[in-house]
Design an enzyme around this catalytic site. Structure first.
Site, short mmCIF file in Angstrom:
data_model
loop_
_atom_site.label_atom_id
_atom_site.label_comp_id
_atom_site.label_asym_id
_atom_site.label_seq_id
_atom_site.Cartn_x
_atom_site.Cartn_y
_atom_site.Cartn_z
N SER A 132 0.82 -1.20 0.00
CA SER A 132 0.00 0.00 0.00
C SER A 132 0.86 1.27 0.00
O SER A 132 1.67 1.44 -0.89
CB SER A 132 -0.96 -0.05 1.18
OG SER A 132 -2.09 0.69 0.87
N LYS B 272 4.00 2.04 -2.59
CA LYS B 272 4.34 3.26 -3.36
C LYS B 272 5.81 3.59 -3.07
O LYS B 272 6.59 3.94 -3.95
CB LYS B 272 3.46 4.44 -2.93
CG LYS B 272 1.94 4.19 -2.97
CD LYS B 272 1.17 5.44 -2.51
CE LYS B 272 -0.17 5.17 -1.82
NZ LYS B 272 -1.24 4.65 -2.59
N TRP C 258 -10.36 0.48 -4.20
CA TRP C 258 -9.76 1.79 -3.94
C TRP C 258 -8.41 1.89 -4.66
O TRP C 258 -8.06 2.90 -5.25
CB TRP C 258 -9.62 1.97 -2.43
CG TRP C 258 -9.22 3.32 -1.92
CD1 TRP C 258 -8.14 3.59 -1.13
CD2 TRP C 258 -9.91 4.57 -2.10
NE1 TRP C 258 -8.11 4.94 -0.82
CE2 TRP C 258 -9.19 5.56 -1.40
CE3 TRP C 258 -11.07 4.96 -2.80
CZ2 TRP C 258 -9.55 6.90 -1.36
CZ3 TRP C 258 -11.45 6.29 -2.77
CH2 TRP C 258 -10.70 7.25 -2.05
N HIS D 60 -7.77 -5.61 0.69
CA HIS D 60 -6.52 -4.87 0.75
C HIS D 60 -5.71 -5.36 1.95
O HIS D 60 -6.07 -5.11 3.10
CB HIS D 60 -6.91 -3.39 0.95
CG HIS D 60 -5.78 -2.44 0.98
ND1 HIS D 60 -5.07 -2.11 -0.15
CD2 HIS D 60 -5.24 -1.72 1.98
CE1 HIS D 60 -4.15 -1.22 0.17
NE2 HIS D 60 -4.23 -0.97 1.46
#
Ligand code: GCU
Length: 377
Positions: free
Chosen positions: A212, A216, A303, A354
């Protein structure tokens, strides 16, 4: 999941230079286009770190002990101390090295962005988020550090953490100054500085993993720091592996509103203007080439948007091909639990939410088993 052909937006071309020239050779990629793209991400997305390795960087082994994990691992606790004009900080690195393996060993380094209990060095909590026992049992060293050792995950006006320590006192802060994700990425590179010195670790076979916001970070770190042999992005979504143009779920506007400290100030000028970005995230992925890239998505993680994460991989493939390597070798999103492990880009879609699970970790290690040794030669 849809076939991406029906929704593919018009994307900037990783193989067209800023002067309009076509990039046709590996040399042109390396000399011209790769630095251009890196610069665009510095300028518009993550911001610029004022330094790489600081002059003061110290590695202190605070603990080293055998007999961990029923005798299967040696545990090391290393403090990586750094100092700058505004003060000092410490990255606490925890490392489990398989006791029986032939040294030096390949390594998985996790950027931990969850509660610190997930990386319990005493192993009372054994979370699937960092399944150290499992990683060790497969012959890899398991390493982890926490992002808060670099910068707190809140908008504090860049006063605390590495910003407060290293930023020149410029007022106003430049619009391309590093944000929090870049600060965390800087920390992963300092861990690599240490790993290069540890004779137990094969520093040419280190996989950097993030989930997550940590995913990144892993991508941005791996894009800049070519010492990482493999970069793994798990459910990284917006500002990570997912193409931002036409993305479902989180948008640039959403992410900048909720997390105004993550990116550089310039990124905010693209709120609602994704199409005007001179880059998109497939170009971030392409910066990992020719090294191994692994992107993972979860089916219910709308998302982050699995379609857009997969799409970015298919578009990064052209750069891998230019460098003589295979990418995903398909344009169709695979079914859940059917990983694509053929080429130098790996991908899987997992059923569920997630999260970073044991299934994900096993896929990363299956992929590394298959490719990391050959990529090293
Ligand atoms: C939020 C954020 C995402 C991020 C995620 C996480 O949902 O909007 O961009 O990836 O947190 O880090 O878990």
């Amino acid at each position: 999941m849809s076939n991406h052909f029906y929704k593919s937006p018009l994307l900037p071309d990783p193989l067209l230079g800023c002067e309009g020239e076509k990039i046709l050779t590996a040399e042109q990629w390396q000399q011209i286009r790769r630095p251009e793209i890196l610069e665009l991400f510095h300028e518009h997305v993550y911001g610029r770190a004022p330094l790489q390795r600081p002059q003061y960087l110290r590695f202190i082994t605070v603990d080293k002990g055998e007999g961990w994990m029923g005798g299967k691992a040696v545990r090391k606790k290393i403090d990586i101390g750094y100092e700058g004009p505004g003060g000092n900080g410490v990255i606490h690195l925890y490392l489990f090295v398989p006791a029986q393996a032939i040294r030096p060993v390949p390594t998985f380094l996790l950027i931990c962005n969850r509660e610190a209990e997930n990386m319990d060095p005493d192993r009372e909590v054994q979370s699937p988020f960092w399944p150290a026992e499992h990683i060790v049992s497969r012959g890899y060293a398991a390493a982890v550090f926490h992002v808060e050792d670099l910068d707190p995950d809140k908008h504090d006006g860049f006063k605390n953490g590495v910003h407060g320590i290293f930023d020149p006192p410029e007022v106003p802060r430049p619009k391309d100054a590093w944000g929090t994700l870049a600060a965390w990425a800087w920390g992963a590179s300092r861990v690599m500085d240490y790993l290069e010195t540890d004779p137990d670790i094969d520093d040419k076979s280190v996989a950097l993993v993030g989930h997550s916001r940590g995913g990144k970070t892993a991508l941005w770190c791996g894009a800049q720091d070519e010492r990482f042999a493999m970069v793994v992005s798990n459910d990284s979504g917006c500002g990570g592996a997912a193409i931002t143009r036409c993305k479902k779920g989180e948008t640039i506007n959403n992410i900048n509103e909720r997390f105004p400290h993550w990116f550089c100030e310039n990124y905010k000028s693209f709120n609602g203007r994704e199409n005007e970005l001179p880059i998109d995230q497939h170009m971030l992925l392409s910066l990992i080439a020719p090294r191994l890239l692994y992107v993972a998505s979860a089916s219910e993680d709308t998302w982050a948007d699995p379609d857009s994460e997969f799409l970015a991989c298919t578009h990064a493939e052209r750069v891998y091909n230019l460098l003589g390597l295979k990418g995903l070798e398909t344009l169709d999103m695979p079914a859940p639990e059917c990983p694509l492990h053929q080429g130098s880009i790996g991908y899987h879609l997992r059923t569920g939410k997630h999260d970073l699970t044991l299934f994900d970790w096993n896929c990363f290690m299956d992929y590394a088993d298959r490719h990391m040794k050959e990529a090293r030669l």
